[in-house]
Design a protein around this motif. Structure first.
Motif, PDB file in Angstrom:
ATOM      1  N   THR A  48       0.833  -1.198   0.000  1.00 36.63           N
ATOM      2  CA  THR A  48       0.000   0.000   0.000  1.00 36.63           C
ATOM      3  C   THR A  48       0.869   1.250   0.000  1.00 36.63           C
ATOM      4  O   THR A  48       0.621   2.210  -0.739  1.00 36.63           O
ATOM      5  CB  THR A  48      -0.897   0.011   1.254  1.00 36.63           C
ATOM      6  OG1 THR A  48      -1.423  -1.286   1.437  1.00 36.63           O
ATOM      7  CG2 THR A  48      -2.020   1.012   1.105  1.00 36.63           C
ATOM      8  N   GLU A  68      -4.040  12.988  -0.760  1.00 37.97           N
ATOM      9  CA  GLU A  68      -4.033  11.638  -0.218  1.00 37.97           C
ATOM     10  C   GLU A  68      -2.644  10.996  -0.237  1.00 37.97           C
ATOM     11  O   GLU A  68      -2.274  10.255   0.662  1.00 37.97           O
ATOM     12  CB  GLU A  68      -5.018  10.766  -1.007  1.00 37.97           C
ATOM     13  CG  GLU A  68      -5.493   9.571  -0.208  1.00 37.97           C
ATOM     14  CD  GLU A  68      -5.869   8.383  -1.093  1.00 37.97           C
ATOM     15  OE1 GLU A  68      -5.921   8.540  -2.328  1.00 37.97           O
ATOM     16  OE2 GLU A  68      -6.091   7.294  -0.541  1.00 37.97           O
ATOM     17  N   ALA A  69      -1.870  11.325  -1.254  1.00 38.26           N
ATOM     18  CA  ALA A  69      -0.574  10.666  -1.394  1.00 38.26           C
ATOM     19  C   ALA A  69       0.437  11.127  -0.350  1.00 38.26           C
ATOM     20  O   ALA A  69       1.360  10.390   0.001  1.00 38.26           O
ATOM     21  CB  ALA A  69      -0.021  10.927  -2.797  1.00 38.26           C
ATOM     22  N   TYR A  88       1.115   8.955   2.808  1.00 38.46           N
ATOM     23  CA  TYR A  88       1.758   7.703   2.390  1.00 38.46           C
ATOM     24  C   TYR A  88       3.219   7.937   2.058  1.00 38.46           C
ATOM     25  O   TYR A  88       4.085   7.120   2.356  1.00 38.46           O
ATOM     26  CB  TYR A  88       1.011   7.110   1.195  1.00 38.46           C
ATOM     27  CG  TYR A  88      -0.332   6.518   1.572  1.00 38.46           C
ATOM     28  CD1 TYR A  88      -0.389   5.281   2.213  1.00 38.46           C
ATOM     29  CD2 TYR A  88      -1.518   7.197   1.308  1.00 38.46           C
ATOM     30  CE1 TYR A  88      -1.610   4.743   2.576  1.00 38.46           C
ATOM     31  CE2 TYR A  88      -2.738   6.659   1.670  1.00 38.46           C
ATOM     32  CZ  TYR A  88      -2.780   5.430   2.308  1.00 38.46           C
ATOM     33  OH  TYR A  88      -3.970   4.905   2.666  1.00 38.46           O
ATOM     34  N   ALA A 128       2.498   1.686  -3.341  1.00 31.54           N
ATOM     35  CA  ALA A 128       1.532   2.007  -4.388  1.00 31.54           C
ATOM     36  C   ALA A 128       1.003   3.429  -4.240  1.00 31.54           C
ATOM     37  O   ALA A 128       0.930   4.183  -5.209  1.00 31.54           O
ATOM     38  CB  ALA A 128       0.370   1.010  -4.337  1.00 31.54           C
ATOM     39  N   LYS A 129       0.655   3.816  -3.013  1.00 33.89           N
ATOM     40  CA  LYS A 129       0.025   5.127  -2.835  1.00 33.89           C
ATOM     41  C   LYS A 129       1.027   6.249  -2.585  1.00 33.89           C
ATOM     42  O   LYS A 129       0.782   7.402  -2.929  1.00 33.89           O
ATOM     43  CB  LYS A 129      -0.959   5.074  -1.668  1.00 33.89           C
ATOM     44  CG  LYS A 129      -2.099   4.102  -1.930  1.00 33.89           C
ATOM     45  CD  LYS A 129      -3.283   4.412  -1.065  1.00 33.89           C
ATOM     46  CE  LYS A 129      -4.484   3.592  -1.463  1.00 33.89           C
ATOM     47  NZ  LYS A 129      -5.646   3.851  -0.623  1.00 33.89           N
ATOM     48  N   GLY A 130       2.146   5.911  -1.918  1.00 33.50           N
ATOM     49  CA  GLY A 130       3.116   6.961  -1.584  1.00 33.50           C
ATOM     50  C   GLY A 130       4.244   7.045  -2.583  1.00 33.50           C
ATOM     51  O   GLY A 130       4.918   8.075  -2.667  1.00 33.50           O
ATOM     52  N   THR A 170      -1.962  13.463   8.758  1.00 35.13           N
ATOM     53  CA  THR A 170      -3.073  12.528   8.623  1.00 35.13           C
ATOM     54  C   THR A 170      -4.326  13.039   9.323  1.00 35.13           C
ATOM     55  O   THR A 170      -5.434  12.883   8.831  1.00 35.13           O
ATOM     56  CB  THR A 170      -2.698  11.158   9.229  1.00 35.13           C
ATOM     57  OG1 THR A 170      -1.408  10.820   8.790  1.00 35.13           O
ATOM     58  CG2 THR A 170      -3.673  10.079   8.788  1.00 35.13           C
TER      59      THR A 170
END
Lengths: 289, 266
Positions: free
Chosen positions: A39, A255-256, A259, A42-44, A247
């Motif tokens: 995760t 959103e990134a 992450y 992928a996201k960060g 957060t």
């Protein structure tokens, strides 16, 4: 004559059962690790760039980079290691090599093991009282680093004592019979042969120091500081606290970003550990036994 | 510290080791009982007896190495070459240099052959007082003395732990020599070795005879017979008999000794 009896068959079934059970639990354990890292990457991953790592946050921390936090975490870990490693190793040497088995040393050992179980928020309050207020260090990198050091001392001491005691008695006897004193024996034979174990303790300590949020929140880590620290008496940002902040505390963060911060934190811990592991492998290779 | 008797030159050879009413306890377990022993100087004395009879404990008392085993207690006296080893001014490091020990399992340090041999020398000579050529001489002399020089002279930088067990044990003897011990305590030095190794190390011990006072603990009766001039038989923490080896094996005075020698127990 050698064909399986009913009992053998039952045992064989059980054998298969337990084997699958243990395999399953191992897989279940691996799953979260893979999921977390996956995760994060992928996201960060997309947000990571040199610019992200090495510039300051902008626009109320909703844009820009994380350099002050990254630098802060590296500084905090370094200060805590500089304080904890010499102290911890020295205490471990005393406990393992000098202290006679007595009620006193048993109490000390018990205290150390219990200290390892104290929640980090308690260490935070201790750090606030002892370093920030009593020693008047203020909320600073030094106070926070020392608090992390206190938190890590028990782990370091226990790991070091164990690796010192793993050095064969035969080595010590060899030294004694040539007239080496205790200290000569420790310096020339015991320590060199327990370094790899001590480094394992340091690896554990790094991970905790880099990841803990509570102990530094009260003692030296700040919500947001637009400038880099100039000395260890300044406050600093830190990745763990920054992650918490972006957060939960700041509206409008892409959103990134969290992450990316989390991935960087994992990266810093891995980098410190890689350093220690590299050093350990280097020593092992040199030793060859 | 010159004994007055030396001036008159009438003394019988002084004892290398003399114990008086020596008792020893590990915690509440008494391992030695009233041991009175005079180990003759200049020869090899072997110490025999069944497992747990206290021979290793006695040996380890002479360089006070069993004091590191925690809860231990000694009463009585031990003199090494006429000097009380429990005296107030005794420096343990000095005692252990003078009373060297060879262990059951060869225990070279995990460093090079050269560093093993020179370990004791370096302890005694701080870095700035070391003389390079003297060091090389000592290194070669020590390794020659244990019949190891020709085998290792080209690989002195090799890890000592990569040698064969026999070579390791010889090295463990060699590394004692630079600190000039007067007494060598050997605790079953051949028990980890194969027959050839045993023979080679026994030969070496015999070679060292005369230069050192040697006290040899052994499980192996044949070894005691071959390799020693006097023999001490111990049982249950007591010395049962001390006699010239030939005498003990041919005409033991004590029935317990003859039982042991004939293999009825042990």
């Amino acid at each position: 004559m050698f064909s399986p009896t009913a009992l053998n068959l039952r045992n064989r079934r059980r054998e298969r059962w337990f084997r699958s059970l243990f395999l399953l639990t191992t897989v279940i354990l691996v799953f979260p690790v893979v999921a977390i890292l996956g995760t994060l990457i992928a996201k960060g991953g997309p947000i990571l760039s040199l610019e992200f790592l090495f510039t300051e946050p902008r626009e109320g921390m909703t844009a820009g980079g994380i350099f002050p936090a990254l630098l802060g975490t590296v500084l905090l870990v370094t200060v805590s290691l500089l304080a904890a490693v010499p102290l911890g190793v020295a205490a471990a040497i005393y406990l393992s090599e000098y202290a006679a088995e007595s009620r006193f040393t048993r109490v000390i050992n018990l205290a150390i093991v219990n200290l390892a179980g104290v929640p980090s928020i308690i260490h935070a309050l201790f750090g606030l009282g002892a370093f920030v207020l009593f020693l008047d260090l203020g909320t600073s990198i030094l106070a926070a680093g020392l608090t992390l050091a206190i938190m890590n001392l028990p782990i370091l001491i226990v790991a070091t004592v164990e690796s010192l005691q793993a050095v064969p008695k035969a080595f010590r006897e060899a030294c004694w019979t040539m007239g080496a004193t205790r200290w000569q024996t420790i310096r020339m034979v015991v320590l060199p042969n327990s370094l790899t174990g001590i480094l394992t303790g340091i690896i554990l300590a790094v991970s905790r120091a880099a990841g803990e949020t509570a102990p530094i929140m009260f003692t030296g880590a700040a919500f947001f500081i637009p400038v880099l620290p100039e000395s260890v008496f300044d406050q600093t940002m830190a990745l763990s606290l920054h992650l918490f902040v972006v957060t939960t505390q700041v509206p409008g963060v892409p959103e990134a970003l969290p992450y990316g911060v989390a991935l960087t934190l994992v990266g810093v811990v891995l980098a410190f550990n890689a350093l220690a592991i590299g050093f350990r492998t280097h020593l092992r290779r040199r030793k060859k036994w | 510290m010159t004994p007055p008797s030396e001036a008159t030159e009438q003394t019988p050879p002084a004892a290398a080791i003399r114990t008086r009413k020596l008792n020893f306890w590990y915690g509440s377990f008494q391992a030695l009982f009233e041991v009175d022993l005079e180990i003759t100087a200049g020869i090899i004395t072997s110490l025999i007896g069944p497992s747990g009879c206290g021979k290793s404990t006695l040996l380890r008392s002479v360089n006070r190495i069993n004091e590191r085993s925690g809860d231990v207690r000694t009463t009585g006296t031990i003199e090494v070459l006429g000097h009380d080893i429990h005296g107030e001014r005794v420096e343990l490091a000095r005692l252990r240099q003078k009373v060297g020990m060879v262990f059951q399992r060869p225990n070279p340090l995990p460093i090079s052959i050269r560093d093993n041999v020179m370990f004791g020398y370096r302890l005694q000579n701080p870095a700035n007082s070391r003389n390079k050529s003297e060091q090389e001489e000592i290194l070669e002399g020590s390794l020659r003395k244990v019949l190891l020089w020709d085998g290792v002279k080209d690989c002195l930088g090799r890890k000592a732990t990569s040698l064969s067990l026999e070579e390791q044990q010889k090295l463990c003897i060699a590394r004692l020599l630079p600190v000039k011990p007067a007494i060598l305590l050997m605790d079953e030095p051949c028990s980890a070795l194969d027959p050839q190794g045993t023979e080679a190390v026994e030969e070496l011990i015999w070679e060292l005879r005369g230069d050192f006072n040697i006290l040899l603990v052994t499980h192996n009766m044949a070894q005691a017979r071959r390799a020693s001039e006097e023999c001490v038989f111990m049982l249950m923490g007591r010395v049962i008999e001390h006699a010239p080896t030939v005498e003990m094996f041919v005409t033991p005075r004590n029935p317990q000794t003859s039982d042991y020698i004939e293999g009825r127990y042990g």
